[in-house]
Each structure stands twice: as C-alpha cells, then as structure tokens.
Design a protein around this motif. Structure first.
Motif, short mmCIF file in Angstrom:
data_model
loop_
_atom_site.label_atom_id
_atom_site.label_comp_id
_atom_site.label_asym_id
_atom_site.label_seq_id
_atom_site.Cartn_x
_atom_site.Cartn_y
_atom_site.Cartn_z
N THR A 183 0.85 -1.22 0.28
CA THR A 183 0.05 0.06 0.12
C THR A 183 0.89 1.31 0.08
O THR A 183 0.55 2.25 -0.77
N PHE A 184 1.98 1.32 0.82
CA PHE A 184 2.86 2.45 1.00
C PHE A 184 3.43 2.44 -0.53
O PHE A 184 3.64 3.46 -1.04
N ASP A 185 3.84 1.36 -0.84
CA ASP A 185 4.70 1.51 -2.30
C ASP A 185 4.06 1.91 -3.48
O ASP A 185 4.42 2.56 -4.21
N LEU A 186 2.74 1.31 -3.50
CA LEU A 186 2.10 1.58 -4.76
C LEU A 186 1.21 2.84 -4.92
O LEU A 186 1.18 3.52 -5.81
N CYS A 187 0.65 3.16 -3.65
CA CYS A 187 -0.17 4.44 -3.42
C CYS A 187 -0.01 5.32 -2.55
O CYS A 187 -0.18 6.67 -3.05
N ILE A 188 1.37 5.41 -1.99
CA ILE A 188 1.85 6.68 -1.38
C ILE A 188 3.15 7.20 -1.86
O ILE A 188 3.18 8.17 -2.42
#
Length: 406
Positions: free
Chosen positions: A142-147
């Motif tokens: 979630t961090f890598d893809l979206c943030i």
C-alpha cells in the motif's frame, strides 16, 4: 555463562538510562556515536567521551562497559560501489583503529541499501495489551504502490496483493496514511529523523542499476578492504542480517539466508569477518535453520541478538509477522541458546579468546509503565526498558537451565 548480557543504549537522550540497564542485570552496553554523520571518522576523543559516560558510576555500582558498537554505519557510496567509496573505506579503517585503541573490540554493521529494518506497524496490540512491532506485506505494498507510487512497483507484487493494497488505501483516513508513511520511512534506530517522501524516490533511483550481483560484489569488496585491518587491530566485525530478509522497494538484500552468510565468510576468510546472529531477522524465513546456522557458523559469530518473530497465516500466503515474546514465536530459542552454550564451551576448550559472546535481548514489547509514556520519555520502537527486561530475564533463566543440564 555463555553470554555477556547487554542492552542497546542510544546515548544521553535515550529515556532508558544506564541505571536501568545496570539494574536489568547487564554488564555490557551496546551503543554508537549517532551524532557523527555517516562516513566520517570516529575520533579517539569522541569514543573516549562515550566510554567515560558509560563508566561514570562504575566506582559506585556494578561496572558497565561499552561492549559492542552497533553500529558503525557503512556509507551509501560504499554500497553503491562509487569511486568515492575509497575515501569512506579509509575513514572506516581509521574508526576501527581508533575503537581498538580505546579497547572496543566488537563492531556490528549492516549492508541494507537505503532503509535499515522495516515495519508497517509500530504499535500492534498483543492479546495481553502490550504493543509490538509488526510487518504486513499488503500494507507495505500500500505504501509502495499508493503513497510512494514507485515506478514499476507492480512487478514486485501479485495481482491479488495489488488489488488489496489499492482497496485498503481507498478506505484509509489521512491520519492512517500519514501513520503508514511515517512508519515505513522511519530512520535508523537511535535517530529521531525520518526519510522525506519527496526525496525518497531519488534515493531509490541511485540503485537503479544495482542488482543482487552488484550489491554482493560491493559488499565483498568492502569486507576485503576493512576486515584485514580489523584482524590486525583485534576487532571483530559482525554483519547484521537483512530485516526483513527479502528485497524491498526494488532494492536487493544479500544477507538473508545461510548461503548468503557462507558466501560472505568465504569472500574474506579471516576471523574478524563475522556475523551478528539475529534470531528475529533470520527467523522470519522458515527456510533458515537457526540452530543449525548457530552451530555451523558459531566460530564466526561475534554478537547475538535474541528475539522471536511469529509468522502469521494468511489466505494468500503473504508475509506477515510480528515480534513475539522472547520464548514463543517461530524461533526455537532453547535450541539456539543451547548451540551457543556449546560454542562457548568449545571456545574455552580450544583456548580461544571471546569465550563469552555479547548478547542483547532485542525488540521487547511496550508494556506496563512504558505504555503511557509520550514525548521525550517514550523509548524508540522496540527498545522500551520493561519489555527488554522481561526478555532478558527469560533468556537468562533459559541459559542457566541449559548450562546446568550439560
């Protein structure tokens, strides 16, 4: 006893005091000069200043000594194999010589690019109400893809994980997004600084052309340069395994399994080239035989971190783990400690120095009176006083029982 019992101390600003460490039953301190920028020389004067601070009350109470440096950081230019690495390698050698001149003979380091250890939750509530560190692959995605929105990050995640990550992000509040971002971007242990999201991708881009083979080559070059100097001055270098032991954010990690350790030991076959045996980092992977590694590499293990991680089952087999109590989780702590008790006896029989191996309990839970602490009174995640005290007490009892049984 096989172990010299120690605790990590982050210096004068650490809310866990030297008195706390002494009263926990430790005789050794694991510390570092965090105020010195990475790559600069640790001077004799600065080293002596820290020694004097640690030993200030030795005339009144049980003596404490600076037993282990954790860590003497490796500059990123060394990891990237840039021409400028030569300057930083020379500085590293000078720091090793200065530490040896001051009587400090064990130095821990790691070779993880950009990030040190990584977690996605620093306050995971355990069934007893204490707080633990946790890592969830879906949350990291979630961090890598979206943030972060790292280019081509999708290649590192299954379609199922990508869907879950994006669905989770759509439901997250701004506060939850900020919490996840700050957790992943947390700086080195002992530092109050964190990476900035705006510049973080640039740090990753510096490794765009560095894969597994290149990073290994750079690690082996580094150790081939510094280990002979360490051997000459009587310092034991010990590399810390990757945490978690897997590639992250497109960055290779090359100290994750037994064969990685074997290759590194062979790259510079001197006693000073050794291992920090971290049961938590290695134990995250089910394919690491911890007791076996301790037995096979015991003569090259100069420092031990004892903690237990627990892998959590998931329907899609993603990596999820949390820091368990020291005698539970997936680590067979009995077998590991028994291996080191035997190693200590073997060293004694062979007349080797360093019969007693420095050990520290790692990543204790936040519990009891440490739970409500905030601000400057709150300890660095995983390094609260009471959680580590509990871990050390359990480990001390286990070690004594094994010693008596052999």
């Amino acid at each position: 006893m096989a172990f010299v019992q120690t605790m990590r101390w982050f210096g004068p600003n650490d809310p866990v005091s030297l008195r706390d460490i002494r009263q926990a039953g430790c005789t050794g301190v694991v510390s570092a000069l965090h105020q010195i920028p990475v790559g600069e020389v640790w001077s004799v004067e600065e080293i002596q200043r820290r020694i004097q601070l640690i030993e200030a009350e030795n005339h009144l109470y049980t003596p404490l000594t600076w037993e282990v440096v954790e860590s003497l950081p490796v500059h990123e230019d060394i990891k990237k194999g840039l021409p400028s690495r030569e300057k930083y390698i020379e500085n590293y050698k000078t720091s090793l010589r200065n530490l040896a001149a001051c009587g400090i003979k064990t130095v821990c380091y790691n070779f993880m690019p950009v990030l040190d250890w990584s977690r996605t939750n620093l306050n995971y509530r355990m069934p007893d109400g204490s707080l633990a560190l946790r890592f969830v692959w879906e949350d990291f995605a979630t961090f890598d893809l979206c943030i972060l929105k790292r280019p081509n990050a999708e290649a590192d995640y299954s379609e199922a994980i990508q869907e879950k990550a994006r669905a989770k992000f759509a439901q997250m509040s701004p506060e939850e997004i900020a919490m996840l971002q700050n957790t992943v971007l947390l700086g080195l242990p002992g530092s109050n600084e964190a990476f900035e999201l705006a510049t973080f991708q640039g740090l990753l881009d510096n490794y765009k052309h560095i894969g597994d083979a290149e990073l290994r080559t750079n690690l082996y070059y580094f150790i081939q340069q510094v280990a002979p100097v360490a051997q000459e001055v009587g310092v034991n270098l010990c590399i810390h395994p990757d945490d978690p032991p897997m590639p992250l954010l497109g960055l290779p990690r090359v100290v994750s399994i037994e064969s990685d350790l074997a290759q590194l030991m062979e790259a510079c076959d001197v006693q000073a080239n050794g291992i920090t045996f971290c049961t938590g980092s290695l134990g995250v992977r089910a394919d690491n035989d911890l007791a076996g590694i301790a037995e096979r590499f015991g003569h090259r293990i100069h420092f031990v971190h004892l903690r237990a991680t627990k892998r959590e089952a998931s329907e899609d087999n993603q990596l999820i783990f949390h820091e368990a109590d020291h005698l539970t989780g997936d680590v067979d702590m009995y077998a590991v400690v028994k291996a080191f008790v035997r190693e200590s006896k073997k060293r004694h029989e062979l007349g080797r120095p360093n019969v007693h191996i420095p050990m520290r309990p790692d990543h204790g839970h936040q519990m009891l009176d440490d739970l409500p602490k905030t601000g400057k009174d709150k300890s660095y995640p995983g390094y609260s006083a009471i959680g580590r005290l509990r871990g050390l007490a359990e480990l001390r009892g286990l070690e004594l029982a094994i010693e008596r049984s052999l």
